[in-house]
Design an enzyme around this catalytic site. Structure first.
Site, mmCIF file in Angstrom:
data_model
loop_
_atom_site.group_PDB
_atom_site.id
_atom_site.type_symbol
_atom_site.label_atom_id
_atom_site.label_comp_id
_atom_site.label_asym_id
_atom_site.label_seq_id
_atom_site.Cartn_x
_atom_site.Cartn_y
_atom_site.Cartn_z
ATOM 1 N N ASP A 72 0.798 -1.242 0.000
ATOM 2 C CA ASP A 72 0.000 0.000 0.000
ATOM 3 C C ASP A 72 0.828 1.289 0.000
ATOM 4 O OD1 ASP A 72 -1.938 -1.928 0.212
ATOM 5 O OD2 ASP A 72 -2.863 -1.165 2.038
ATOM 6 N N ASP A 110 -4.477 -0.762 -1.844
ATOM 7 C CA ASP A 110 -5.777 -0.633 -1.192
ATOM 8 C C ASP A 110 -6.703 -0.029 -2.253
ATOM 9 O OD1 ASP A 110 -6.856 -1.164 1.426
ATOM 10 O OD2 ASP A 110 -6.992 0.989 1.819
ATOM 11 N N HIS A 112 -10.587 0.698 -2.826
ATOM 12 C CA HIS A 112 -11.967 0.694 -2.347
ATOM 13 C C HIS A 112 -12.936 1.330 -3.353
ATOM 14 C CE1 HIS A 112 -10.361 -0.516 1.448
ATOM 15 N NE2 HIS A 112 -9.843 0.656 1.764
ATOM 16 N N HIS A 116 -17.431 2.669 0.374
ATOM 17 C CA HIS A 116 -16.919 1.463 1.043
ATOM 18 C C HIS A 116 -17.293 1.451 2.523
ATOM 19 C CE1 HIS A 116 -13.660 -1.271 2.637
ATOM 20 N NE2 HIS A 116 -14.169 -1.986 1.649
ATOM 21 N N HIS A 145 -10.755 6.978 1.398
ATOM 22 C CA HIS A 145 -9.365 6.874 0.947
ATOM 23 C C HIS A 145 -9.249 5.797 -0.121
ATOM 24 C CE1 HIS A 145 -9.687 3.652 3.939
ATOM 25 N NE2 HIS A 145 -8.710 3.058 3.291
ATOM 26 N N LYS A 170 -6.797 -5.022 -3.128
ATOM 27 C CA LYS A 170 -7.587 -5.586 -2.022
ATOM 28 C C LYS A 170 -8.510 -4.509 -1.479
ATOM 29 C CE LYS A 170 -3.970 -4.361 1.227
ATOM 30 N NZ LYS A 170 -4.756 -3.300 1.879
ATOM 31 N N CYS A 215 -2.138 -2.618 7.519
ATOM 32 C CA CYS A 215 -2.002 -3.562 6.409
ATOM 33 C C CYS A 215 -0.705 -4.357 6.449
ATOM 34 C CB CYS A 215 -2.201 -2.830 5.089
ATOM 35 S SG CYS A 215 -3.921 -2.251 4.946
HETATM 36 C C1 VGL Z 1 -4.716 0.830 5.630
HETATM 37 C C2 VGL Z 1 -6.252 1.818 6.986
HETATM 38 C C3 VGL Z 1 -7.237 1.670 6.029
HETATM 39 C C4 VGL Z 1 -3.307 0.388 5.433
HETATM 40 C C5 VGL Z 1 -5.677 0.649 4.663
HETATM 41 O O1 VGL Z 1 -2.849 0.282 4.276
HETATM 42 O O2 VGL Z 1 -2.613 0.151 6.450
HETATM 43 N N1 VGL Z 1 -5.019 1.400 6.792
HETATM 44 N N2 VGL Z 1 -6.926 1.083 4.872
HETATM 45 ZN ZN ZN Z 2 -8.366 1.040 3.312
#
Ligand code: VGL
Ligand code: ZN
Length: 269
Positions: A72, A110, A112, A116, A145, A170, A215
């Site tokens: 990510d 990430d 979404h 979401h 996000h 994901k 993550c």
């Molecule tokens: C993440 C919060 C929400 C991450 C992803 O990549 O750690 N944290 N979505």
């Molecule tokens: Zn996320």
């Protein structure tokens, strides 16, 4: 090869629990630390053994069965992004420096859809960083996000990983979050990553990226649970740190047999 899992006795569990409420709260059926109780014991990669024993700090030499996992590293998680991790951009030069040592590089994104379930904006009356209860368990609510196809969701343009062979997205199911690159937050829906890695003969994972306590941690814990020899490169990660969640994440990862290393421990290409 000896099992690498530390037995989770009552004291260990209590110690972890005391610092891990945030992480524990995010999963319904099984607390995060409990993953360690079912993690297989077969991490066998020789590449995770110190490559040098004389004098200097141990080095790890990635081999054909090793992969660098870059979690990510997207605009949303770096300064100026919608869910900026403090100093998130600092992971980029570290990742770029170690990447040439790897024959296999895999990125995650990430990804979404609008609306979401993890977005506070999808739950009227809530605010970002609150927790709510969903069908699959507790969920931290986030600002909107990494919305699919937006510049915010793009990979950081400063990453220099032309050899990367897989970008795994994901969190694309509207009603389930997915911190882990292996299993979604309902803990049953899989992403296919385990099968991909096994078919490619990869059994050692060097995990980097954002965020350490979400993550990265969930990916590393699920990697252990799936039987991979798992090393997290600490200086190639940055955390969000909600109520001690970075320390809790390291406790959980260490208990699960994840190795905590630095980029300088990896032998250059
Ligand atoms: C993440 C919060 C929400 C991450 C992803 O990549 O750690 N944290 N979505
Ligand atoms: Zn996320």
């Amino acid at each position: 090869m000896m099992p690498r899992i530390m037995p989770l006795n009552r004291r260990t569990v209590l110690e972890l629990l005391s610092g891990a409420t945030l992480l524990v709260g995010m999963t319904r059926t099984r607390p995060l630390w409990a993953i360690a109780t079912t993690a297989p014991t077969s991490g066998t990669a020789s590449s995770s053994s110190p490559a040098s024993t004389s004098g200097t700090a141990p080095k790890f030499k990635p081999d054909a069965h090793s992969a660098l996992i870059v979690v990510d590293v997207q605009n949303c998680f770096i300064t100026g992004g919608s869910l900026a991790v403090p100093h998130g951009e600092d992971v980029v030069p570290v990742i770029n420096r170690i990447a040439p040592a790897f024959a296999n590089v895999i990125l995650t994104q990430d990804w979404h859809p609008p609306g979401h379930v993890s977005f506070a904006s999808s739950h009227p009356g809530t605010k970002a960083f609150e927790m709510i209860h969903l069908r699959y368990g507790q969920q931290v609510l986030w600002p909107d996000h990494c919305v699919q196809g937006t510049p915010d969701a793009a990979l950081d343009a400063d990453l220099k990983l032309p050899q990367a062979e897989l970008i795994l997205r994901k969190g694309f199911h509207r009603d389930v979050d997915s911190y882990s690159a292996f299993r979604e937050a309902n803990r049953t829906t899989t992403t296919g990553l385990k099968g991909y890695l096994l078919e490619r003969g990869i059994h050692t994972l060097f995990v980097t990226g954002l965020a350490t306590d979400f993550c990265v941690a969930w990916t590393a814990l699920d990697a252990r649970a799936a039987g991979f020899d798992t090393l997290v490169v600490e200086d190639a990660c940055r955390g969000i740190d909600l109520k001690g969640s970075v320390a809790a994440a390291w406790s959980a990862m260490t208990a699960a047999g994840v190795k905590r290393i630095q980029s300088s421990d990896i032998e250059a290409a």
